[in-house]
Structure formats: structure tokens, C-alpha cells
Design an enzyme around this catalytic site. Structure first.
Site, mmCIF file in Angstrom:
data_model
loop_
_atom_site.group_PDB
_atom_site.id
_atom_site.type_symbol
_atom_site.label_atom_id
_atom_site.label_comp_id
_atom_site.label_asym_id
_atom_site.label_seq_id
_atom_site.Cartn_x
_atom_site.Cartn_y
_atom_site.Cartn_z
ATOM 1 N N SER A 67 22.480 42.036 47.873
ATOM 2 C CA SER A 67 22.043 40.711 48.038
ATOM 3 C C SER A 67 22.691 39.717 48.880
ATOM 4 C CB SER A 67 21.842 39.965 46.416
ATOM 5 O OG SER A 67 21.287 40.709 45.623
HETATM 6 N N1 SAH Z 1 23.672 43.661 42.432
HETATM 7 C C1 SAH Z 1 23.646 44.405 43.533
HETATM 8 C C2 SAH Z 1 22.212 44.679 44.199
HETATM 9 C C3 SAH Z 1 21.271 45.270 43.644
HETATM 10 S S1 SAH Z 1 20.029 45.624 44.507
HETATM 11 C C4 SAH Z 1 25.043 44.204 44.266
HETATM 12 O O1 SAH Z 1 25.563 43.464 44.223
HETATM 13 O O2 SAH Z 1 24.955 45.249 45.308
HETATM 14 C C5 SAH Z 1 18.938 46.211 43.190
HETATM 15 C C6 SAH Z 1 19.323 47.315 42.290
HETATM 16 O O3 SAH Z 1 18.715 47.600 41.086
HETATM 17 C C7 SAH Z 1 19.212 48.717 43.124
HETATM 18 O O4 SAH Z 1 20.351 49.534 43.043
HETATM 19 C C8 SAH Z 1 18.234 49.385 42.172
HETATM 20 O O5 SAH Z 1 18.603 50.963 42.114
HETATM 21 C C9 SAH Z 1 18.492 48.899 40.798
HETATM 22 N N2 SAH Z 1 17.322 49.024 39.796
HETATM 23 C C10 SAH Z 1 15.940 49.089 40.082
HETATM 24 N N3 SAH Z 1 15.373 49.161 38.811
HETATM 25 C C11 SAH Z 1 16.477 49.321 37.804
HETATM 26 C C12 SAH Z 1 16.481 49.655 36.284
HETATM 27 N N4 SAH Z 1 15.189 49.827 35.757
HETATM 28 N N5 SAH Z 1 17.328 49.956 35.923
HETATM 29 C C13 SAH Z 1 18.727 49.870 36.504
HETATM 30 N N6 SAH Z 1 18.729 49.553 37.838
HETATM 31 C C14 SAH Z 1 17.762 49.462 38.632
#
Ligand code: SAH
Length: 219
Positions: A67
Site C-alpha cells: 500500500s
Molecule cells: N498490508 C500489505 C498489503 C496487502 S495487499 C503490505 O503492507 O504490504 C493485500 C493482500 O491481501 C494481498 O497480499 C492478498 O494476497 C491478501 N488477501 C486477499 N484476500 C485475502 C484473504 N481472504 N485472506 C488473507 N489474505 C488475503
């Protein structure tokens, strides 16, 4: 390959990074100090590493994104984390958000549906000696029943509605921050407070996140 920055260049980069955060509303000293401690450059690999200190989301493995720093800051601020808190993060991604939270809370559980992201983030947490983070490969839309309830929950992928299991796993008095809305449109960042009577919702600002997807990923 770019040259390695000298100490002066690094200090200036850090100052600019913190200045941008402040100018976008991340004004809390504790949050800024936590963000100062975590080098975003360690969480962005490959082609985009040079842009790690810019205020923009960047691609990471598995087609996901790290993000935008100001959004990370504003979500951290909205979460009102205290040093006693047990926090659940859904969406480990690069591990950047979890690393920041690890400086503010007692214990962080972070889950991602991609095993590879969890493995790589976990290796970074160890290398950085962030020993209060537990990273788990799981579908976070079910929460983490074994560790519930949580004082704070942060979701970094967008669901159409706040997932019921996450609402249920929030302690009374607890706060959850999450983007809500369809993945291909602008979503709303929502703050949910659980009280003894129910849930209070506050809309914070428009955001754009990758979708919350059910089930484990292929890698
Ligand atoms: N917080 C992260 C950015 C996350 S991007 C950082 O600091 O880099 C969003 C993430 O959510 C992705 O890696 C994706 O794989 C995950 N995601 C999407 N659906 C999900 C689910 N049902 N359970 C766990 N993770 C999930």
C-alpha cells in the site's frame, strides 16, 4: 542497478518521506516514529525498489501490492493501537504494515492467502528481529478463531461488506479498520467500533485496494 545511497542521502530521503506523511495527515508522533523505524525499501524488491520512498502503492509478488505509505499511516492512525493490544491483520502482502504495527502493539497476527508472501514476510520479520509478529497462511475472511478476540483488526484488501467472522472476533471496545466496496471501483475506508450494544461505523476516506478473495492462493 542503482548506487547504494550514502548516509546523507539516506537521511534526506527519510526526512522527505516523513514530511510527505505529515503533509497527508499522518501527524501522530507514535505512528510517525514507528514508520521511521521501518525501512520500506526492505519490503519492495526488484524493479520497483528504487521507488520505495515515494508515496505510491507498488507491485509485489503474487500480483499483489504494497500500500501507499500515507494510506498505511492513516490506517494505523485510525486503528488507535496501544502497547497492550493484540492485533489481527488480514492481508500480509509484503509485511510492511505488520512491521509498523509490531512497534506499536503487543502482538500481531498477520494472515495472507498466498503462502509465498507469508514465507517471504516471515523471513523479513526474523531478519529485522520483529519477534512479536506471527505470520500465517490462511483465508483471513474467516479471521483467526484460535487467537480471537482481538483488540484491533486491520484488513488491507477490500471486501464488499465487513466479513461477519471478523466483526465477531473483535473484542468489545475494539476497533477494526478496513476498505469496503467493489474491487474495480473506489472503495471506502471504514472504521468500526464494537461497543456493548453493537457496532458503530464511520466512513473515513476513499481508497483503492486489491480485493479480499476467498480460499488459499495457488502459491
Ligand atoms: N498490508 C500489505 C498489503 C496487502 S495487499 C503490505 O503492507 O504490504 C493485500 C493482500 O491481501 C494481498 O497480499 C492478498 O494476497 C491478501 N488477501 C486477499 N484476500 C485475502 C484473504 N481472504 N485472506 C488473507 N489474505 C488475503
Amino acid at each position: 542497478m542503482s548506487h547504494a545511497p550514502g548516509p546523507e542521502e539516506e537521511a534526506e530521503r527519510k526526512m522527505r518521506f516523513l514530511y510527505t506523511l505529515r503533509s497527508k495527515g499522518v501527524t501522530d508522533a507514535r505512528v510517525l516514529s514507528a514508520m521511521e523505524k521501518v525501512d520500506r525499501g526492505a519490503f519492495v524488491k526488484g524493479l520497483f525498489a528504487e521507488r520505495a520512498y515515494e508515496d505510491m502503492p507498488l507491485p509485489i509478488a503474487c500480483g499483489q501490492t504494497i500500500s501507499q505509505p500515507s494510506v498505511v499511516g492513516l490506517m494505523t492512525l485510525a486503528l488507535e493501537v496501544s502497547a497492550r493490544d493484540k492485533v489481527l491483520e488480514v492481508g500480509t502482502g509484503s509485511g510492511y504494515q505488520a512491521a509498523i504495527l509490531s512497534h506499536l502493539a503487543r502482538r500481531i497476527y498477520t494472515v495472507d492467502r498466498h503462502r509465498r508472501l507469508v514465507r517471504e514476510a516471515d523471513a523479513l520479520f526474523r531478519a529485522l528481529n520483529l519477534t512479536n509478529i506471527t505470520a500465517i497462511a490462511a483465508d483471513g475472511s474467516h479471521g483467526l478463531p484460535d487467537q480471537a478476540p482481538f483488540d484491533r483488526i486491520i484488513v488491507t484488501a477490500a471486501a464488499e461488506d465487513p466479513p461477519g467472522p471478523l466483526l465477531a472476533q473483535l473484542r468489545i471496545g475494539g476497533i477494526m479498520v478496513l476498505p469496503v466496496g467493489q474491487s474495480d471501483t473506489v472503495q471506502s475506508l471504514i472504521k468500526v467500533r464494537r461497543t456493548a450494544e453493537g457496532y458503530e461505523y464511520e466512513e473515513l476516506r476513499p481508497v483503492r485496494f486489491v480485493p479480499l478473495v476467498e480460499g488459499l492462493g495457488q502459491d
